[in-house]
Scaffold this active site. Structure first.
Site, short mmCIF file in Angstrom:
data_model
loop_
_atom_site.label_atom_id
_atom_site.label_comp_id
_atom_site.label_asym_id
_atom_site.label_seq_id
_atom_site.Cartn_x
_atom_site.Cartn_y
_atom_site.Cartn_z
N ASP A 176 0.83 -1.21 0.00
CA ASP A 176 0.00 0.00 0.00
C ASP A 176 0.86 1.26 0.00
O ASP A 176 1.83 1.36 0.74
CB ASP A 176 -0.88 0.03 1.25
N HIS A 238 -9.06 -0.14 -2.14
CA HIS A 238 -9.28 1.30 -2.28
C HIS A 238 -9.32 1.75 -3.74
O HIS A 238 -9.57 2.93 -4.00
CB HIS A 238 -8.23 2.09 -1.51
#
Length: 726
Positions: A176, A238
């Protein structure tokens, strides 16, 4: 002479003994000091993670509510929620599928940002790097063209990309990034820019939370276009337009591109849905963003039309029209109606203001955390049933099977047997598990109740999947780790996280993995910081701990009435004090954060002379961010607690992202929001609130300014602000 030597020897022995005792004392002190720091580190980490996952669960519940309304509201009430359909089933403008989507946009002479040509060259990506370091923004025309070209390329790629180390020395795997451009630039500085000699895999969650999400994803897509065989991007949870509404990417795009932001967001939505969902290296290492479940099927994943899953938060359509409600209602007259709300969504001290929820479960679905690994455990938070169609809560019946759905029909609940899940739903569950799941130490597979989506998978689930497909290692991301990486399941699962300082300055390191032909992972850690290096260990801990405690106090303030109701149950005489155990029990019941409340007690409340807790001291350090408009106390607390949800609904209504909505749209926001919460909010109170915040009486409301009044701030911050102004 011999006697003198003996005396000298005795002195040396005594000095040595004294030194040893001193060393032991120092060692004991140091161990105690480090043990205390470790305790503080652990509860700080738990606070950050619990609040983060609680936010994700709120988002999933809101999305499930939207899905429920869209699929079933028309059938029950005869009018469809157009605003929700625009969010969940948006119609992409056909204009965006043609080159004219960017060719008609002029670039003014005054534009001083980077100018790039397609097909991209190394000089173009270098220009982007230099421009973003200088805080410049790429022109909307170039962004649209970049997205258009990326979309064309991604359409040709498979769901699962297979790579080989035989063509390169090493492959670098990053986790991430969450919009933290400095971390990406540091990785490129330390490890080299993407190229044929330096291939990369970025494992999802490029955007949201950080302030440079646009720049991060533009750079990654630019290198994907430049080196399509050596730059690989997996989808994360996301890369989802509904998540982007809550966590910042939508707002960032519309702020940076005020004229063409809507079109850019639509193309980003398409690009995200086309990203591959997994990568396999040398047929031995599987790389996915979140994890797996006991139902993960790589063959099925390979055949899914992934672009149809625009959002993993959008439950596949299964409206009540598919169910024979009339027949089931007659059957239901002979059955005892049940409320199948998730246990975790109930509250002991909130007056049960949330209405029963609908849980979609397969007949083999697991609802227990100790469920066997053979059961399906894909899950998303159940939607809160709209108050306009909700019955009263009914007592539960243990005899009701878990594949029965309780639906409102006329004036009662009707028990409807669920049909077997269609292919579309099975495919959706596969993607949800890949994007949202987390590993656990216990055996088996169970719903991920902490996040609200995906599942927890144990070492036996990992072992079975690896054995079935001849794999030896699973690499995933999705969870922040203090050292930037973590091994579990006997080394068969690796979590890699590349956003350093994720929660707070100095809170965690970032890391990436390098894999060579021998397939032995090597870890590289780093920490982007302009201040951390100048801080001592204690100062770094204190800064992170302070930030976590502030966030926790905001949570307490937002749930003030529920907490006070709980405290008063233990304090009927209103003395203002309860025992430490009672105080901790109330906090756990209301907040559901699974934190060591007794350990945190000295940081949150004061003790009375008799050792009991003065529970009102929970709220003394925080207050509203601005003078409140005229609003009833219960409505004010609702605003504090659900400020983010209200903002998301408002952003759906505010199509032009002007920050202004009409009073009628304001009422519409509240009708939708009150249905989401399942609470009745008086229309007259809403009208009075709308009039009080229409400051210039022009019929429009500055919603951003309105929400600012309901931001929780700390009183010390207010004092500091006044001192600086003075």
């Amino acid at each position: 002479m011999g006697c003198g030597t003996s005396v000298a020897t005795e002195m040396q022995v005594k000095q040595l003994e004294t030194a040893m005792k001193a060393a032991v004392l120092i060692q004991r002190w140091y161990r105690r000091y480090m043990a205390r720091l470790e305790i503080r580190r652990r509860y700080t980490w738990n606070i950050f993670q619990s609040i983060e996952y609680a936010g994700e669960q709120d988002q999933l519940q809101l999305s499930s509510f939207f899905t429920y309304m869209l699929d079933n509201f028309t059938h029950l009430n005869g009018n469809g929620p157009d605003l929700i359909s625009q969010l969940l089933d948006p119609v992409i403008d056909p204009w965006l599928d043609r080159e004219t989507c960017y060719k008609t946009i002029p670039i003014p002479e005054s534009y001083t940002g980077p100018r790039i040509l397609f097909p991209l060259s190394v000089s173009d990506t270098n220009a982007l790097l230099s421009a973003f370091k200088e805080q410049q923004i790429l022109h909307a025309r170039y962004v649209l063209q970049l997205l258009y070209e990326s979309k064309k390329l991604l359409k040709q790629m498979p769901n699962i990309v297979h790579l080989s180390t035989s063509y390169t020395k090493e492959i670098t795997i990053c986790g991430d990034l969450h919009g933290q451009l400095d971390d990406l630039l540091l990785i490129f500085y330390k490890n080299g820019l993407p190229s044929a000699e330096t291939p990369y895999i970025f494992n999802g969650d490029f955007v949201d939370r950080g302030k440079k999400s646009v720049e991060v994803v533009i750079l990654l897509l630019a290198y994907l276009l430049l080196y399509p065989d050596h730059m690989h991007l997996n989808r994360g949870n996301h890369e989802d337009h509904i998540m982007n509404l809550r966590y910042g990417f939508t707002k960032e795009v519309t702020q940076k591109y005020k004229t063409h932001g809507h079109e850019i967001l639509q193309l980003f939505q398409d690009v995200f849905s086309l990203l591959p969902i997994a990568t396999v290296i040398d047929a031995k290492i599987l790389i996915v963003h979140g994890g797996i479940s006991d139902q993960t099927d790589l063959e099925l994943l390979s055949s899914i039309e992934r672009h149809k899953v625009k959002s993993a938060l959008r439950f596949p359509r299964r409206s009540l029209e598919q169910l024979d409600i009339g027949q089931s209602h007659r059957l239901g007259k002979r059955m005892r109606s049940t409320d199948i709300s998730r246990p975790s969504s109930s509250r002991s001290y909130n007056g049960n203001h949330r209405t029963p929820t609908l849980s979609w479960q397969d007949s083999g679905a697991s609802t227990s955390s100790s469920s066997s690994s053979s059961s399906s455990c894909s899950s998303l938070c159940s939607p809160r049933t709209p108050s306009c169609i909700s019955p009263q809560t009914y007592p539960s019946s243990p005899s009701t099977p878990c594949n029965i759905l309780q639906v409102p029909f006329l004036d009662s609940l009707s028990s409807v047997p669920l049909p077997s899940p269609p292919q579309q739903e099975r495919e959706w569950k596969q993607i949800v598990d890949i994007l949202w799941s987390d590993p656990k130490t216990q055996e088996g597979c169970s719903p991920n109740s902490f996040r609200g989506g995906g599942c927890y998978f144990g070492p036996d689930v990992t072992q079975r999947l690896l054995h079935k497909h001849g794999l030896q290692l699973l690499i995933r991301s999705h969870e922040c780790k203090q050292e930037g990486y973590e091994l579990c399941h006997s080394g068969r699962v690796i979590t890699i996280f590349s956003a350093s300082n994720y929660y707070e300055e100095g809170s965690n390191r970032g890391a990436y993995i390098k894999l060579g032909k021998e397939l032995v992972p090597r870890f590289y850690q780093y920490q982007v910081s302009r201040t951390t290096r100048r801080l001592t260990l204690t100062q770094r801990f204190r800064a992170a701990e302070g930030s976590a405690l502030r966030a926790l106090k905001e949570k307490l303030f937002a749930h003030r009435s529920e907490l006070m109701t709980g405290f008063l149950q233990y304090d009927p005489n209103e003395t203002g004090c309860v025992s430490i155990g009672e105080w901790a029990k109330v906090l756990e019941s209301v907040l559901r954060l699974d934190l060591p409340w007794r350990t945190l007690r000295p940081h949150l409340v004061h003790l009375a002379p008799d050792g009991s807790v003065e529970y009102q001291s929970c709220f003394e350090d925080v207050g509203p961010g601005a003078p409140l408009p005229q609003v009833a106390p219960n409505l004010a607390e609702t605003l504090f607690r659900y400020r983010t949800d209200i903002e998301i609904i408002f952003n759906i209504i505010d199509k032009d992202h002007s920050g202004l909505i009409s009073i009628e749209e304001f009422r519409h926001t509240w009708r939708l929001f009150s249905a989401h919460l399942g609470v009745a909010i008086d229309d007259r109170a809403i009208d009075e609130l709308a009039r009080s915040i229409d400051f210039n009486k022009d019929g429009s409301i500055d919603f951003t300014e309105f929400l600012e009044a309901f931001r929780v701030v700390h009183k010390l911050d207010i004092k500091d602000h006044h001192l600086k102004q003075g």
